[in-house]
Scaffold this motif. Sequence first.
Motif: not given
Length: 344
Positions: A125, A128, A260, A292, A295
């Motif tokens: 993350h 992100d 994010g 997602d 990342p």
Amino acid sequence: MGNEGIGVAIVGYGLAASLHAQALVQLENAQLVAIVGRNLEKASQLASRFGVKALSLEEALKREDIQAFIVTTPTGTHLDVVKEIVPYGKHLLVEKPLESNLERTDELIRVCNEAGVILGAVFQHRYDDASLRLREYMEKGLLGKPVMGSAYVKWYRPQEYYDARSWRKSVEASGGGALAIQASHSIDLLLWFMGEVARVCSFMDTLVHTGIEVEDVAVVSIAFRNGALGSVEASTATYPGFAERLELHFEKGSAIIEGGKIVYLKTSSDEIPDVERGESGLSGASDPAHVDLEPFVRMLRDFVNALREGRNPPLNGREGRKAVELIEAARRSALESRVVELPL
């Protein structure tokens, strides 16, 4: 390592292994070679999805076309797996948290350093869009000094989540519950933006789930060394589950990240556009697979480039250690009903 592609094997065959495999096959300078596990039948199920081999760790370590391993096994097994790999000079990327406690984390870092292998930690993350954008503003001095930061990870996991994997119930095996497994990503981001921790005071309990020794609710208060204050609220008992939220307040402005994505941003700088009603991104609030993938791709690309250039990645073992230290300090504070000073 030159310009050739890096051969990578993934140790483990759960959700994290699948996510890493999906991201890895998108890289041009790396190749997924094998899925590694003790249960070759389960390893084969994941391996077949990507057209690679399922191997035992012993078999994989003998392969010259494998230069690095991604370790995605249960948290409390990471050190043992790493100790089997480092004598072969293979490099390592280890899932979060690095280990189930600080002592085992420090041992993991030490054995990698002594063997001269590169160690990366998984905290995707940081890659992100929102994290990269705010970090850029910070490094340009556009936000000023940190003032306050809060991480909220109010997710939901049914009883079956714990019953399906016994290691999730154990502090020794998992490193903890909502703080270690669910909130560690947000904790890492909080530390990345707010800085080093001076003191921690926390409360945690198990209020909804049964037959587990890990916490399903936790509240942590933090005093940072730069004078800023912060907090973490984490749970797997907050039905139906809410997108993780990071609130960051600086001398010159404030930002809120959900899933994010930046949903609010207002500063005194003319160089930073305001965001007042941004849309939240993907979140594992109620479904761990609802994340997602981009990342992961960015993080793995950074790791592979570090291997090719013979340097430590930005997310190295020392960076990965910081979240483990905070989680352990929070656990000590809750168990001993006291403020805990850092470093431990």
